[in-house]
Design an enzyme around this catalytic site. Sequence first.
Site, PDB file in Angstrom:
ATOM      1  N   TYR A 296       5.198   5.993   9.630  1.00 60.08           N
ATOM      2  CA  TYR A 296       5.653   4.780  10.310  1.00 60.08           C
ATOM      3  C   TYR A 296       6.321   3.784   9.353  1.00 60.08           C
ATOM      4  CZ  TYR A 296       0.938   3.955   8.541  1.00 60.08           C
ATOM      5  OH  TYR A 296      -0.182   3.931   7.738  1.00 60.08           O
TER       6      TYR A 296
ATOM      7  N   HIS B 123      -3.254   4.926   5.332  1.00 56.88           N
ATOM      8  CA  HIS B 123      -4.593   4.336   5.399  1.00 56.88           C
ATOM      9  C   HIS B 123      -5.615   5.203   4.667  1.00 56.88           C
ATOM     10  CE1 HIS B 123      -8.063   2.229   6.973  1.00 56.88           C
ATOM     11  NE2 HIS B 123      -8.540   3.382   7.426  1.00 56.88           N
TER      12      HIS B 123
ATOM     13  N   ARG C  38       0.863  -1.179   0.000  1.00 64.63           N
ATOM     14  CA  ARG C  38       0.000   0.000   0.000  1.00 64.63           C
ATOM     15  C   ARG C  38       0.894   1.221   0.000  1.00 64.63           C
ATOM     16  NH1 ARG C  38      -2.579   0.588   5.359  1.00 64.63           N
ATOM     17  NH2 ARG C  38      -0.982   2.173   5.672  1.00 64.63           N
TER      18      ARG C  38
END
Length: 427
Positions: free
Chosen positions: A320, A312, A308
Amino acid sequence: MKKSKVTPRSNSNGSKRAATLPQQRTYSIPDHRLEKPSFSVRQIRKSEECCYEISGDLSAPVPPIRDSKYLNQKQCIEIYRWMVLNRRMEQALENLYKQGKVVGGVYFGLGQEACSCASAYALGKDDWLAPMIRNQGSLLVRGFEPRDMMMQYMAKAGSPTKGRDGTSHFGDIYERNVVSPISMLGDLVPVMAGVALGARLQGKQVAVMTYIGDGGQSTGVTYEGINFAAVQNLGLVLFIESNLWAYSTPSEMQYRVQDLAERAIAYGIPGVIVDGTDPCQIYDAAREATERAHRGEGPTLIEAKMMRMKGHAIHDAADYVPKPMFEYWRKRDPIARFENYLVNVKKWLTPQEHKKLISEVESYLEQEREIAVNSPMPAPETAEGGVYCEDGCHEIKPKYGMPRAGTVRLPLSKSARKKEEAAIHFK
């Protein structure tokens, strides 16, 4: 020492079968990837802060696209066009968000276009699709327009939900056979099993495709849905989009199995691993799974390995993620790889034809964006409409027609099918 003799035992119908104890089963999970990354992520602490670091070999060359067993030149170019449109549409949505025109957040499928587009491309007209929020490419393949997604994110009156939702929670169960995404991860799996069961009770064998991430795959409802589909021999095609991060949690801290496709063993269904950035691998696996579904042979679990390449959602900067990990997967961009395959390897597109294709996509998308931006917001007085189902607001009808009593035949197991074929041949 004398060996003990094992005698055949009778089963319930009185026939004899040879004892096979101790029983040993061997399972294989085919892995069609041309490379298997050898690195891992672990959590460390820097002063007062927890973060992640990556270790292993990140210098491997980018593998080539594998030739499809089924796709021809025209079909490969069509899938590539859908992938480009998917990518450019999400870039347009990002710009609309930065201009303050989007209501809420935006969820991107950057790096996952091959999985979304090539998988949906393998479905037949009567098959069903249930996308997740990153599978907007599959919605395009299924017949929705970019304006639908853009108006939906802007909560416009002309959006599929008439401005009642700010993200891609919409479908079309009448014309396109698309079930709306569900925010509770995993809930789409039993829903799609139910769609397949409903179709079979109406005398129709269909494939039903949905997706789940590596994080969502650990939810209980996912297990229940797959198990139900397996027990009932339903045509579920489940893609695990193994994109390495469940929001901010790396795969290494989510599960202990080497590959999530191994979980298919527990359900007694086929599992397969593919390169999620290779549209040819995605399509071939999806096609073979849908063909199994059409033959009444039950579910298939496909794990598509990828990364990805955004957080999100648009509010998540993904700080991160170790930077070398982004660099590694950026070199494996599915669109760049497929472009090289079509233009330089297969020479199915000349540079001029490729430039024309990109120009046509951009022109079309600009027209769609203008329509979406200039469309009106919903009138305030319409807010109460469509909230509750009132008498006569719609009629629920069987999709394929109700069969007469005794006309529905449940699919046979492989062994039962062989016995029947042998009996027919004997007659």
